[in-house]
Design a protein around this motif. Structure first.
Motif, PDB file in Angstrom:
ATOM      1  N   VAL A 305      -0.557  -6.314   3.669  1.00 16.34           N
ATOM      2  CA  VAL A 305      -0.912  -5.601   4.901  1.00 16.34           C
ATOM      3  C   VAL A 305      -0.141  -6.168   6.091  1.00 16.34           C
ATOM      4  O   VAL A 305       0.326  -5.418   6.968  1.00 16.34           O
ATOM      5  CB  VAL A 305      -2.433  -5.679   5.136  1.00 16.34           C
ATOM      6  CG1 VAL A 305      -2.797  -5.177   6.533  1.00 16.34           C
ATOM      7  CG2 VAL A 305      -3.176  -4.870   4.075  1.00 16.34           C
ATOM      8  N   ALA A 308       3.257  -4.849   6.031  1.00 13.25           N
ATOM      9  CA  ALA A 308       3.237  -3.458   6.461  1.00 13.25           C
ATOM     10  C   ALA A 308       3.149  -3.352   7.979  1.00 13.25           C
ATOM     11  O   ALA A 308       3.811  -2.502   8.593  1.00 13.25           O
ATOM     12  CB  ALA A 308       2.061  -2.730   5.799  1.00 13.25           C
ATOM     13  N   THR A 356       0.066  -3.512  -2.919  1.00 11.40           N
ATOM     14  CA  THR A 356      -0.141  -3.172  -1.513  1.00 11.40           C
ATOM     15  C   THR A 356       1.167  -2.796  -0.830  1.00 11.40           C
ATOM     16  O   THR A 356       1.217  -1.852  -0.029  1.00 11.40           O
ATOM     17  CB  THR A 356      -0.791  -4.362  -0.778  1.00 11.40           C
ATOM     18  OG1 THR A 356      -1.963  -4.778  -1.485  1.00 11.40           O
ATOM     19  CG2 THR A 356      -1.179  -3.983   0.636  1.00 11.40           C
ATOM     20  N   HIS A 359       2.143   0.695  -1.648  1.00 11.62           N
ATOM     21  CA  HIS A 359       1.285   1.719  -1.054  1.00 11.62           C
ATOM     22  C   HIS A 359       1.509   1.872   0.444  1.00 11.62           C
ATOM     23  O   HIS A 359       1.440   2.988   0.974  1.00 11.62           O
ATOM     24  CB  HIS A 359      -0.175   1.378  -1.328  1.00 11.62           C
ATOM     25  CG  HIS A 359      -1.131   2.474  -0.978  1.00 11.62           C
ATOM     26  ND1 HIS A 359      -1.001   3.765  -1.458  1.00 11.62           N
ATOM     27  CD2 HIS A 359      -2.234   2.487  -0.186  1.00 11.62           C
ATOM     28  CE1 HIS A 359      -1.976   4.512  -0.991  1.00 11.62           C
ATOM     29  NE2 HIS A 359      -2.738   3.775  -0.215  1.00 11.62           N
ATOM     30  N   TYR A 360       1.784   0.779   1.126  1.00  7.21           N
ATOM     31  CA  TYR A 360       1.903   0.828   2.590  1.00  7.21           C
ATOM     32  C   TYR A 360       3.331   0.541   3.064  1.00  7.21           C
ATOM     33  O   TYR A 360       3.971   1.397   3.662  1.00  7.21           O
ATOM     34  CB  TYR A 360       0.943  -0.177   3.226  1.00  7.21           C
ATOM     35  CG  TYR A 360      -0.512   0.117   2.975  1.00  7.21           C
ATOM     36  CD1 TYR A 360      -1.098   1.296   3.425  1.00  7.21           C
ATOM     37  CD2 TYR A 360      -1.317  -0.779   2.284  1.00  7.21           C
ATOM     38  CE1 TYR A 360      -2.433   1.574   3.186  1.00  7.21           C
ATOM     39  CE2 TYR A 360      -2.650  -0.515   2.036  1.00  7.21           C
ATOM     40  CZ  TYR A 360      -3.209   0.664   2.495  1.00  7.21           C
ATOM     41  OH  TYR A 360      -4.524   0.936   2.258  1.00  7.21           O
ATOM     42  N   ASP A 539      -8.904   5.373   2.920  1.00  7.69           N
ATOM     43  CA  ASP A 539      -7.534   4.878   3.017  1.00  7.69           C
ATOM     44  C   ASP A 539      -6.608   5.943   3.590  1.00  7.69           C
ATOM     45  O   ASP A 539      -5.805   5.667   4.491  1.00  7.69           O
ATOM     46  CB  ASP A 539      -7.054   4.445   1.631  1.00  7.69           C
ATOM     47  CG  ASP A 539      -5.573   4.130   1.601  1.00  7.69           C
ATOM     48  OD1 ASP A 539      -5.167   3.147   2.229  1.00  7.69           O
ATOM     49  OD2 ASP A 539      -4.809   4.881   0.951  1.00  7.69           O
ATOM     50  N   LYS A 544      -3.825   4.403   6.187  1.00  4.18           N
ATOM     51  CA  LYS A 544      -2.419   4.796   6.169  1.00  4.18           C
ATOM     52  C   LYS A 544      -1.890   5.174   7.550  1.00  4.18           C
ATOM     53  O   LYS A 544      -0.761   4.825   7.887  1.00  4.18           O
ATOM     54  CB  LYS A 544      -2.210   5.944   5.175  1.00  4.18           C
ATOM     55  CG  LYS A 544      -1.845   5.454   3.788  1.00  4.18           C
ATOM     56  CD  LYS A 544      -1.010   6.475   3.037  1.00  4.18           C
ATOM     57  CE  LYS A 544      -0.369   5.851   1.824  1.00  4.18           C
ATOM     58  NZ  LYS A 544       0.498   6.783   1.097  1.00  4.18           N
ATOM     59  N   LEU A 547      -1.223   1.756   9.255  1.00  2.00           N
ATOM     60  CA  LEU A 547      -0.269   0.827   8.653  1.00  2.00           C
ATOM     61  C   LEU A 547       1.072   1.460   8.326  1.00  2.00           C
ATOM     62  O   LEU A 547       2.032   0.730   8.040  1.00  2.00           O
ATOM     63  CB  LEU A 547      -0.861   0.226   7.370  1.00  2.00           C
ATOM     64  CG  LEU A 547      -2.134  -0.610   7.539  1.00  2.00           C
ATOM     65  CD1 LEU A 547      -2.663  -1.045   6.184  1.00  2.00           C
ATOM     66  CD2 LEU A 547      -1.871  -1.830   8.414  1.00  2.00           C
ATOM     67  N   THR A 548       1.168   2.778   8.325  1.00  2.00           N
ATOM     68  CA  THR A 548       2.415   3.432   7.931  1.00  2.00           C
ATOM     69  C   THR A 548       2.756   4.545   8.912  1.00  2.00           C
ATOM     70  O   THR A 548       1.954   4.933   9.760  1.00  2.00           O
ATOM     71  CB  THR A 548       2.315   4.026   6.510  1.00  2.00           C
ATOM     72  OG1 THR A 548       1.452   5.168   6.527  1.00  2.00           O
ATOM     73  CG2 THR A 548       1.768   3.014   5.528  1.00  2.00           C
TER      74      THR A 548
END
Length: 666
Positions: A305, A308, A356, A359-360, A539, A544, A547-548
Motif C-alpha cells: 500500500v 502504491a 498487493t 492489485h494497486y 475495495d 482503489k 490508491l490508484t
C-alpha cells in the motif's frame, strides 16, 4: 655519494608477508571468479537445452530437472576429478576453548589475526579438509538463498497471480494451504517418529533425533513446489480450476511451512529436558505461529500500500520509466528484508506484497514500467529457480557432511506420500460437501501426484545443518526433491492421459459453457465467499480510488455530503483519463468489470439483445450480486472508454465477446 637505506629484519619479514598476502588474495579472487563462472555456464547450458526441448516439444523433463542433472555432473567432476589442496599447514590441536566463537583473534609473534569459524570437523577429517578447497569454495552461505534467491521467486508468484480463478476457489485453496499443510506436517512427523524409534531399536541411529526434529522434517517437506507440473499445465491449457487449486496451494503453503517450521523450532518447554511435551509451550508455539503469520501478512500488505501511495502521489515519476521501475523493484525487495529484520517471516510478507502490488501499484505505473516489472521479476524468478536447482545437484556431491541412512530414507518417502494423501483426499471429501462444482476424483489423483518438492524445501533444510539430525534431514530432503522432480514431474503427461483430464481448454470459453442458464450463472455467487464479496465492494468503491488512478472517482461512490473530501482524495488523473481508452490490470488479475455501473457522469450498459440504457448523474452505491457474478465469469471482457464503463454481457449461446467487440470497433 648516494645515501644507503638499511632495513631491519622485522621490516623485511613484514614486506615479504605483505607480498605473500597479496598473492593469496589475487589467487582467491581468481578462484572465486572460476566458481561463479561454473554456475553461469550451468545456467547457460540449461537455457540452451531448454530451447532444444521446447523446439522438439519434449515434455518428459522440465528445465528444473535439467538444471539438477547438470549440477550433478559438475558435482561429480569437482568431487572426484579436481583436487585443489588447501593451505592448512601447521595444524595445532593443543588450543582448547570452552565454546565455538564465530571469530577468533590469534596472537602470532606479537601480531593479531582474526579468523572466522567455518564449521566443526572431526580429527580424522583434517586430511580431507586439506584436499577439498574447490568443494569449500562452491558451497554458499545458506542465507544467500533466503535473502537473495528466494525473494524474487516468492514475489513473482504473488505478482503474477491470476485471481479470477483463485478467488473462485479461494475456500478450497485456503483449506489445502493451511489445514492441509498442518495435517501433512503432523502426519509425516508421527510416521517419522515411529521410524526413528525403530531405528534406535535396531541400532541404526547414531545420534539424537527427537520428536520436534521429526515435526520439523514434516514441516519442511510439506512445502510443495509443482513448478514442473504447472509449466506443463500452462502450456497444454489444462482445466483452469485444477491449475488454480495447485498454484494457489503451492504459493500459500510455502508461507505456511516457513512459519510452521520456525514455530516448531521455538517450542521450548520449561525444565532441563527441552523435548518433553508441555501444553503451555505448545500453546506458545501456536500463538507464535498466528502472531508471526499475521504480522508478516500485515507488513507485506502495508508495504504494498505504501508503494502504491508513492506511485499515486508522485505521478510525474511515470515520465522516467527507469526510475519508476527501480523504485518498484527496491520497495518490493525491501519488504522481505524489513520483515526479517522485524522478526517476522519475509516469505509471507513478500508474497502478500506482490499480490498487493499487482492489485494497486501496477495500475499507477506507466505502460512501459508495467511491462518492465513483469518481465524483470519473471527473469529473476527464472534465473533464481534454475540456480537453486543446479545447486541442489551440485550439493549432493560437494556437501561434506551428508548422512544417508537407508531406513530413514525409505521411511521418509513413505511418510511424504502418505502425508500428501492425508492432505488431499480427506479435505477434498469435506470440501465437496459445500462446493457446487466438485473436485472430481481424477483432479484429486492429479493433485496427489503433483505434490513435488522444490526450492523452499531445499532452502529450509540447508539453513541449519549443525546437528546429526539436521544433516540426515538435509541429505534425505535432497533425494525427495530429486525423485519428485524427475519421476513425478516427468510423468505429468502420462498422468494427465491416465486420468483423462482435458487439455487445450480455454478458461473463458470453459466458463461460458459451464453457465448454461440463469440459475447456473449465479453459481459463481455461491462459489464466492460472502466475506470476499463485502471486501470486493469496499475495495472497488473506496480503496482503489484512493490508491490508484484506475478506479471510479470518489465523487461517484461517496454520498453527496462527502463531496469536498471526495474531491480532495480523488486523483486529478481520474478525470483526465475519462477521454482515453484505459487498460486495467486484466492481464495479471481479476478485472473490475461492472462492479459499479455509475462511472463518471454517464452510465451505459449493453445487454445481449443490443439495447442500451443510460442515466445521468447519480449514485448507485455498492455493487450488486449479479455484477460480481459477471465480474468473476466475464471479467476479462470489458472496455473503459471516455470515462464510461461499457459492460458487454453475452448470450450464452454466442461466442464470447468477439462479435460485440468487432461491432464496437466499427
Amino acid at each position: 655519494q648516494k645515501p644507503t637505506w638499511s632495513s631491519s629484519p622485522q621490516e623485511e619479514d613484514s614486506a615479504m608477508e605483505n607480498i605473500v598476502t597479496e598473492k593469496k588474495a589475487e589467487e582467491s579472487h581468481r578462484q572465486d571468479s572460476v566458481d561463479l563462472l561454473i554456475f553461469i555456464l550451468l545456467l547457460t547450458l540449461t537455457i540452451l537445452t531448454i530451447w532444444l526441448f521446447k523446439h522438439r516439444r519434449f515434455r518428459f523433463l522440465h528445465e528444473t530437472g535439467l538444471a539438477m542433472i547438470y549440477g550433478l555432473i559438475v558435482g561429480v567432476i569437482l568431487r572426484y576429478a579436481i583436487h585443489l589442496p588447501r593451505d592448512v599447514s601447521n595444524v595445532s590441536k593443543s588450543c582448547y576453548v570452552n565454546a565455538s566463537p564465530p571469530t577468533l583473534l590469534i596472537n602470532v609473534s606479537g601480531k593479531f589475526y582474526e579468523y572466522t569459524l567455518k564449521g566443526e570437523i572431526s580429527a580424522n577429517e583434517v586430511k580431507d579438509v586439506q584436499d577439498n578447497e574447490m568443494l569449500r569454495k562452491v558451497t554458499f552461505d545458506p542465507e544467500v538463498f533466503f535473502n537473495i534467491l528466494l525473494p524474487p521467486i516468492i514475489f513473482h508468484a504473488g505478482y503474477s497471480l491470476k485471481r479470477r480463478h483463485f478467488f473462485r476457489n479461494m475456500g478450497s485453496i485456503l483449506a489445502f494451504a493451511f489445514l492441509g499443510t498442518v495435517i501433512s506436517c503432523f502426519f509425516i512427523g508421527l510416521l517419522m517418529y515411529g521410524c526413528v524409534t525403530l531405528m534406535k531399536q535396531v541400532g541404526q541411529l547414531h545420534g539424537d533425533f527427537f520428536f520436534t526434529d521429526c515435526l520439523f522434517f514434516g514441516a519442511i517437506v510439506s512445502a510443495t513446489d509443482p513448478v514442473t507440473v504447472l509449466a506443463i499445465f500452462n502450456e497444454l491449457h489444462v482445466d483452469a480450476d485444477l491449475y488454480a487449486l495447485l498454484f494457489g496451494e503451492s504459493v500459500l503453503n510455502d508461507a505456511v511451512a516457513v512459519v510452521l517450521s520456525s514455530s516448531i523450532v521455538a517450542y521450548q518447554p520449561q525444565g532441563d529436558n527441552s523435548h518433553t511435551f508441555e501444553a503451555m509451550a505448545l500453546l506458545k508455539s501456536f500463538g507464535m505461529f498466528l502472531g508471526v503469520f499475521s504480522g508478516s501478512f500485515a507488513l507485506g500488505v502495508a508495504t504494498g500500500v505504501f508503494t502504491a501511495l508513492i506511485s499515486f502521489h508522485f505521478y510525474l515519476l511515470r515520465d522516467f520509466q527507469l526510475l519508476e521501475t527501480a523504485l518498484f523493484f527496491l520497495m518490493s525487495w525491501s519488504t522481505f528484508l524489513l520483515a526479517e529484520a522485524c522478526g517476522f517471516t519475509g516469505v509471507v510478507s513478500v508474497l502478500f506484497c506482490g499480490i498487493t502490488q499487482a492489485h494497486y501499484t501496477y495500475n499507477n505505473l506507466s505502460a512501459e514500467s508495467q511491462d518492465r516489472t513483469k518481465q524483470l521479476f519473471e527473469l529473476l524468478n527464472f534465473l533464481a529457480e534454475n540456480f537453486i536447482f543446479s545447486y541442489m545437484g551440485l550439493t549432493l556431491f560437494t556437501f561434506q557432511n551428508h548422512v544417508f541412512n537407508p531406513m530413514f530414507i525409505v521411511g521418509a518417502f513413505l511418510a511424504v506420500f502418505l502425508g500428501r494423501a492425508a492432505n488431499i483426499y480427506p479435505l477434498s471429501l469435506l470440501l465437496n460437501l459445500g462446493r457446487r462444482y466438485k473436485i472430481r476424483s481424477n483432479f484429486q489423483h492429479m493433485m496427489m501426484f503433483a505434490g513435488l518438492r522444490g526450492a523452499m524445501t531445499f532452502a529450509l533444510s540447508i539453513r541449519d545443518t549443525a546437528t546429526y539430525a539436521r544433516r540426515m534431514m538435509f541429505s534425505t530432503t535432497l533425494l525427495v526433491v530429486f525423485f519428485t522432480v524427475w519421476i513425478c514431474g516427468g510423468g505429468t503427461m502420462q498422468m494427465l492421459s491416465c486420468q483423462r483430464i482435458r487439455v487445450g481448454v480455454d478458461s473463458d470459453q470453459d466458463n461460458s459453457m459451464s453457465f448454461t442458464d440463469g440459475s447456473e450463472r449465479r453459481s459463481t455467487k455461491q462459489e464466492s465467499a460472502w466475506l470476499f464479496r463485502i471486501w470486493y465492494n469496499f475495495d472497488h468503491n473506496y480503496l482503489k480510488p484512493i490508491l490508484t488512478h484506475s478506479g471510479p472517482p470518489l465523487t461517484a461512490t461517496l454520498p453527496p455530503c462527502c463531496g469536498p473530501l471526495a474531491r480532495f482524495l480523488t486523483s486529478p488523473q481520474a478525470y483526465e483519463n475519462e477521454g482515453q481508452l484505459k487498460d486495467d490490470d486484466s492481464d495479471l488479475i481479476l478485472t473490475d468489470g461492472d462492479i459499479n455501473l455509475t462511472y463518471g457522469d454517464i452510465t451505459v450498459s449493453t445487454d445481449a439483445s443490443g439495447s442500451h440504457t443510460s442515466s445521468g448523474l447519480g449514485y448507485t452505491g455498492a455493487a450488486t450480486s449479479d455484477d460480481l457474478d459477471r465480474e468473476l465469469v466475464y471479467g476479462d471482457h470489458e472496455l473503459v472508454m471516455r470515462g464510461t464503463r461499457l459492460v458487454l454481457p453475452m448470450d450464452d449461446s454466442e461466442p464470447p465477446f468477439t462479435d460485440s467487440y468487432n461491432h464496437l470497433r466499427m
